[in-house]
Design an enzyme around this catalytic site. Structure first.
Site, PDB file in Angstrom:
ATOM      1  N   ARG B 252     -15.742 -29.311  25.708  1.00 33.55           N
ATOM      2  CA  ARG B 252     -16.339 -28.597  24.575  1.00 33.55           C
ATOM      3  C   ARG B 252     -17.381 -27.651  25.141  1.00 33.55           C
ATOM      4  NH1 ARG B 252     -21.494 -31.077  24.075  1.00 33.55           N
ATOM      5  NH2 ARG B 252     -21.395 -33.339  24.124  1.00 33.55           N
ATOM      6  N   HIS B 256     -22.749 -31.010  21.027  1.00 32.60           N
ATOM      7  CA  HIS B 256     -22.024 -32.136  20.427  1.00 32.60           C
ATOM      8  C   HIS B 256     -21.899 -31.933  18.917  1.00 32.60           C
ATOM      9  CE1 HIS B 256     -20.836 -36.170  19.321  1.00 32.60           C
ATOM     10  NE2 HIS B 256     -21.868 -36.224  18.514  1.00 32.60           N
ATOM     11  N   TYR B 265     -29.113 -32.195  28.643  1.00 29.94           N
ATOM     12  CA  TYR B 265     -28.392 -33.139  29.504  1.00 29.94           C
ATOM     13  C   TYR B 265     -27.324 -32.512  30.395  1.00 29.94           C
ATOM     14  CZ  TYR B 265     -25.280 -32.911  25.424  1.00 29.94           C
ATOM     15  OH  TYR B 265     -24.493 -32.478  24.402  1.00 29.94           O
TER      16      TYR B 265
HETATM   17  C1  LIG Z   1     -19.703 -46.845  16.164  1.00 31.22           C
HETATM   18  C2  LIG Z   1     -20.437 -45.557  16.421  1.00 31.22           C
HETATM   19  N1  LIG Z   1     -21.469 -45.550  17.289  1.00 31.22           N
HETATM   20  C3  LIG Z   1     -22.163 -44.419  17.514  1.00 31.22           C
HETATM   21  C4  LIG Z   1     -21.828 -43.262  16.878  1.00 31.22           C
HETATM   22  C5  LIG Z   1     -22.632 -41.994  17.122  1.00 31.22           C
HETATM   23  N2  LIG Z   1     -21.817 -41.018  17.863  1.00 31.22           N
HETATM   24  C6  LIG Z   1     -21.180 -40.025  17.225  1.00 31.22           C
HETATM   25  S1  LIG Z   1     -20.229 -39.136  18.251  1.00 31.22           S
HETATM   26  C7  LIG Z   1     -20.684 -40.044  19.586  1.00 31.22           C
HETATM   27  C8  LIG Z   1     -20.099 -39.736  20.927  1.00 31.22           C
HETATM   28  C9  LIG Z   1     -18.609 -39.784  20.927  1.00 31.22           C
HETATM   29  O1  LIG Z   1     -18.105 -39.375  22.165  1.00 31.22           O
HETATM   30  P1  LIG Z   1     -16.566 -39.229  22.435  1.00 31.22           P
HETATM   31  O2  LIG Z   1     -15.852 -40.468  21.985  1.00 31.22           O
HETATM   32  O3  LIG Z   1     -16.396 -38.824  23.831  1.00 31.22           O
HETATM   33  O4  LIG Z   1     -16.088 -38.063  21.449  1.00 31.22           O
HETATM   34  P2  LIG Z   1     -16.610 -36.541  21.398  1.00 31.22           P
HETATM   35  O5  LIG Z   1     -17.769 -36.528  20.474  1.00 31.22           O
HETATM   36  O6  LIG Z   1     -16.926 -36.110  22.776  1.00 31.22           O
HETATM   37  O7  LIG Z   1     -15.486 -35.775  20.800  1.00 31.22           O
HETATM   38  C10 LIG Z   1     -21.592 -41.036  19.203  1.00 31.22           C
HETATM   39  C11 LIG Z   1     -22.221 -41.990  20.126  1.00 31.22           C
HETATM   40  C12 LIG Z   1     -20.752 -43.312  15.970  1.00 31.22           C
HETATM   41  N3  LIG Z   1     -20.359 -42.227  15.302  1.00 31.22           N
HETATM   42  N4  LIG Z   1     -20.075 -44.461  15.765  1.00 31.22           N
END
Ligand SMILES: Cc1ncc(C[n+]2csc(CCOP(=O)(O)OP(=O)(O)O)c2C)c(N)n1
Ligand SMILES: [Mg+2]
Lengths: 331, 354
Positions: B252, B256, B265
Site C-alpha cells: 500500500r 493504513h 514507522y
Molecule cells: C481483532 C482486531 N484487532 C485489531 C484491529 C485493529 N486493526 C485494524 S487493521 C489492523 C492491521 C491489519 O493488518 P493486515 O492484516 O496486514 O491488513 P492490512 O490493514 O495491511 O490490509 C489492525 C491491528 C482489528 N480491526 N481487529
C-alpha cells in the site's frame, strides 16, 4: 516546609502515557505490550515515546492477536512481570475474552492464591468520534459481570494517571477503560511523578440536594451540561463520577441518594444488562425507604452501536438527561 | 521456503513476458478490461482520500497499490460465488458488483454501505481482523453440502495470519475439504508492524503446508498472475479438490487509514520508489505499449468517463436523505422485542416526535 508539586498541563491520553512512564521508571518489571505500541506509539499515541525511553524489550509490538496478547500477559504476570496490555479498541478485545474470563479472572481463586495475575488491560472505548464499525462498542458490563475483574473508567487527565498507577500497583487484573471522547477534549494540571487515585472510590463533582446523578467516562461531560441546565431551572444536582465500575463505591452512592431521594443514572452502554441495573439494585438494597421517586436511567439502546451517521441518536444527550431530571423531580 | 513457494509471475515490472502459459488468453480485450477496472478503482480510491480530507466522509481506508491483487482475484470469481472483503478491499467488491455509491456510503458511516447488491453474495467489510475466514469457509461448506459448484473467496492481510481465526478457518476448510480460496494480500505491514515482526515464517503461503492444503505465492502487482492463478484455485475448489491459500505480494502506498501517519514507522521514499518501479497500473501500461495495445486517446477518454462515473456516485451518496433513527432500532431482530420497542418509543417521545 511546604513542597510544591510540579505539574504539567496534559490531555487524558498524555496523562495515561505519563502514568505508564512513571511506573516503568520505578519498576523494572512493568512492561507494555500490544499492537502498534512501539515505534508507532499506539494508534492514539498513548505509548508515544515509551519505546525510545525503555527499549523494545519492555515496550513490545506483538503479533496481531488479542488472545495471544492477553494469554501471554497472564503467563508473564504469573511469573514476575507487570504487563500493561493494550487493546487497540475495546471492540477488539473479543478474541481475548476467553483468556480473561477463563483464566485472568480466576487463577487466584483456582489456586487459593498460589498464582496471581497482576496485570492491566488498557482499552479505548465508546462512541461519538465518528469511528468505523465495531470501534465504538461500550461493553464494560461484560467485565463488571465477570467475577475476578476490576473495571475502572477515568473521565479526566488527573484521574487517568492516578488511577492507572493504582491499577498497575493492584495485585489483581484490572480492566482500564479509556473513553476516546475524553482523550483530547481537555487539558488539566497533572502532577509530575507518582500519585494515586484509589480504585473503588467515586468522586463528587458537584454538590446538590435535589437529584443524584451517576455517570462515568465520556458521559461526565454530558451530565455536567445537564446539571447546569437543571440548575437554571432551580434543580440542584449531586453529580457523581463513579470512576470504578467494579467494585462500585457503595457508600457514596447510598449517601448521595439518602440525601436527595432521587436518582438519574447515565451510561452509553445498552440499557439491558448495563451498569444502571447494578446501581439500581444497590440503591434498593441500601436506600429504598429514602427514595421519593422511581430511579430514571438514560442509556444506550439494546441495539448494536449504529454506524456513525446515527451515533448521535444512540448516545445519551444532555437533553435526555435533563428530561430525566425533571421527571424524577416532578414525580 | 521462498524456494518451495516461488513468486509466480506472468509479466514483469517492465511489462515483459516471464511466463507464456496463458498467452493465447491474454487478449487485448481482457487486458483493456483489467486496465479499466484498475484505473476505475484507483480513481475511486483517490476520491475517497480527498473526500475524507474535505470532511465529506469519515475515516477512509486507502488501497492504492493493491489494485491488481484485488481485481485479478475478484474477476476470477463467478455469479453466485461468495466474497468476504476486509475494510481495504473495495477494488475487489466493486469488481464483483458493489456500486460505487454503496462503497462511499460505508465510509460516510451509513448502514446502507453494508447492503449487498441484489443477488450478490458480498459480505460487509470485516472489521475484526481474520474473523471473516470462518464465514467464507462456512458459506462454501454450505454450497458443498447443497451440491452446487459455487465457491467462496476471502480477503485478509498479512497481520491477520496471527489471529486464531485464521488458523481455524484454514483447518476447517482442510478437514471438510471446502471450496474456499483464502486470498492473502501481503502488503508488508499491519498498520505499523512490519511482517518480520509479525512472523518468523519467510512466506505466508507455507502456512498451507500445516493444513495439507495447496499454497501458492504470487506477484500481487501482476494482474495476470493474480487472475489466472486464482482462477485455477477456484476451478480446483469447484471440482471438489479443496481449498487454496494464495499469498499475493503487494504494497500500500499510502497510510493504513486516513487517521494514520506512516512516516512514524516507515520511510515513505520506499513507496515513492515502488510507485515508479512496481506499480500494477504502470506495469500493465508498459505491457500494453510493448504489445501495441496502448492508445493515448483511449486512455484519456477512459479516465474522463471513469472520473465522471465517480463524481456521479459522490453526488448520489451526498444527495441521499439522512438516515432515520428508526433504522437503528428496526433491524436488530426480525421482530422488535419489547425492550427495543419501548426504547424506540421513549426516544421518539424525548424528541417530541410522538
Ligand atoms: C481483532 C482486531 N484487532 C485489531 C484491529 C485493529 N486493526 C485494524 S487493521 C489492523 C492491521 C491489519 O493488518 P493486515 O492484516 O496486514 O491488513 P492490512 O490493514 O495491511 O490490509 C489492525 C491491528 C482489528 N480491526 N481487529
Ligand atoms: Mg498488511
Amino acid at each position: 516546609m511546604t513542597t510544591l508539586v510540579d505539574t504539567k498541563k496534559l490531555t487524558m491520553v498524555q496523562a495515561v502515557t505519563d502514568g505508564m512512564r512513571v511506573m516503568m521508571k520505578e519498576h523494572e518489571n512493568v512492561i507494555v505490550l500490544g499492537e502498534d505500541v512501539g515505534q508507532n506509539g499506539g494508534v492514539f499515541r498513548a505509548t508515544d515515546g515509551l519505546v525510545a525511553e525503555f527499549g523494545d524489550q519492555r515496550v513490545i509490538d506483538t503479533p496481531l492477536a488479542e488472545s495471544g496478547i492477553i494469554g501471554t500477559s497472564i503467563g508473564l504476570a504469573m511469573n514476575g512481570f507487570k504487563p500493561i496490555a493494550e487493546m487497540q479498541f475495546l471492540g477488539f478485545i473479543y478474541p481475548g475474552f476467553n483468556q480473561i474470563m477463563t483464566h485472568a479472572s480466576r487463577i487466584r481463586a483456582r489456586t487459593l492464591g498460589s498464582f496471581t495475575v497482576p496485570m492491566v488491560i488498557r482499552a479505548p472505548f465508546g462512541a461519538g468520534v465518528r469511528a468505523p464499525e465495531i470501534h465504538s462498542d461500550s461493553v464494560e458490563s461484560l467485565f463488571t459481570g465477570m467475577p475476578g475483574m476490576k473495571v475502572v473508567v477515568p473521565s479526566n487527565p488527573y484521574d487517568a494517571k492516578g488511577m492507572l498507577i493504582s491499577a498497575i500497583e493492584d495485585p489483581d487484573p484490572v480492566l482500564f477503560l479509556e473513553p476516546m471522547r475524553c482523550y483530547r477534549s481537555t487539558k488539566m494540571d497533572v502532577p509530575d511523578g507518582k500519585y494515586n487515585v484509589p480504585l473503588g472510590k467515586a468522586a463528587r463533582l458537584q454538590e446538590g440536594e435535589d437529584v443524584s446523578i451517576f455517570a462515568y467516562g465520556a458521559m461526565i461531560d454530558v451530565v455536567t451540561k445537564a446539571a447546569k441546565t437543571a440548575e437554571e431551572k432551580g434543580i440542584k444536582c449531586d453529580v457523581i463520577d463513579l470512576r470504578t465500575l467494579y467494585p462500585l463505591d457503595k457508600d457514596m452512592i447510598a449517601e448521595s441518594v439518602q440525601k436527595t431521594g432521587r436518582a438519574v443514572i447515565v451510561h452509553e452502554a445498552p440499557g439491558t444488562g448495563g451498569l444502571g441495573e447494578t446501581i439500581l439494585s444497590l440503591i434498593n438494597d441500601t436506600s429504598f425507604l429514602h427514595m421519593r421517586a422511581p430511579v430514571e436511567r438514560v442509556t444506550g439502546f439494546d441495539t448494536p452501536v449504529p454506524m456513525f451517521a446515527l451515533e448521535d441518536h444512540y448516545l445519551p444527550s444532555a437533553e435526555r438527561v435533563v428530561q430525566a431530571i425533571e421527571k424524577v423531580t416532578q414525580f | 521456503m521462498e524456494k518451495l513457494f516461488p513468486k509466480m509471475q506472468i509479466i514483469n515490472e517492465n511489462g515483459e513476458w516471464t511466463d507464456e502459459t496463458y498467452r493465447s488468453e491474454i487478449t487485448e480485450e481482457l487486458t483493456k478490461e483489467l486496465y479499466t477496472k484498475m484505473l476505475r478503482s484507483r480513481l475511486f480510491d483517490r476520491k475517497g482520500v480527498n473526500l475524507q480530507r474535505q470532511g465529506r466522509i469519515g475515516t477512509y481506508v486507502p488501497f492504492e497499490g493493491q489494485e491488481a491483487s484485488q481485481i485479478g482475484s475478484a474477476l476470477a470469481m463467478g455469479e453466485g460465488d461468495w466474497m468476504f472483503p476486509t475494510y481495504r478491499d473495495h477494488a475487489a467488491t466493486m469488481t464483483f458488483g458493489h456500486s460505487l455509491k454503496t462503497l462511499f456510503l460505508y465510509w460516510k458511516g451509513r448502514q446502507e454501505g453494508c447492503v449487498p447488491p441484489a443477488g450478490k453474495n458480498i459480505f460487509p467489510p470485516a472489521v475484526p481482523i481474520a474473523s471473516q475466514l470462518l464465514h467464507a469457509t462456512g458459506t462454501a461448506w454450505a454450497e458443498k453440502l447443497k451440491g452446487t459448484d459455487r465457491a467462496s473467496i476471502v480477503y485478509f492481510g498479512d497481520g491477520a495470519t496471527s489471529e486464531g481465526d485464521f488458523h481455524e478457518g484454514l483447518n476447517f476448510a482442510s478437514v471438510f475439504n471446502v471450496p474456499v480460496v483464502f486470498f492473502n494480500q501481503n502488503n508488508g505491514f499491519a498498520i505499523s508492524v512490519p511482517i518480520e515482526k509479525q512472523m518468523k515464517s519467510k512466506t505466508i503461503a507455507q502456512k498451507a503446508v500445516a493444513y495439507e492444503m495447496e499454497g501458492i505465492r504470487l506477484d500481487g502487482n501482476d494482474v495476470f498472475a493474480v487472475y489466472f492463478h486464482t482462477r485455477t484455485a477456484v476451478e480446483r475448489a469447484r471440482k471438489g479438490e479443496g481449498p487454496t491459500l494464495i499469498e499475493a505480494l503487494t504494497w500500500r502506498y499510502g497510510a493504513h487509514t486516513t487517521a494514520d501517519d506512516p512516516s512514524k514507522y516507515r520511510d515513505q521514499n520506499e513507496s515513492a520508489m515502488r510507485r515508479e518501479k512496481t506499480d500494477p497500473l504502470l506495469r500493465l501500461e508498459r505491457f500494453m505499449k510493448n504489445e501495441s495495445m496502448w492508445d493515448e486517446k483511449w486512455a484519456e477518454d477512459l479516465e474522463a468517463s471513469l472520473t465522471a462515473e465517480i463524481e456521479e456516485a459522490v453526488k448520489e451518496m451526498e444527495e441521499m436523505p439522512a438516515p432515520h433513527y428508526n433504522d437503528m432500532f428496526d433491524h436488530v431482530f426480525a421482530q422488535n422485542p419489547w425492550p427495543i420497542d419501548s426504547q424506540k418509543e421513549a426516544y421518539a417521545h424525548s424528541r417530541g416526535d410522538r
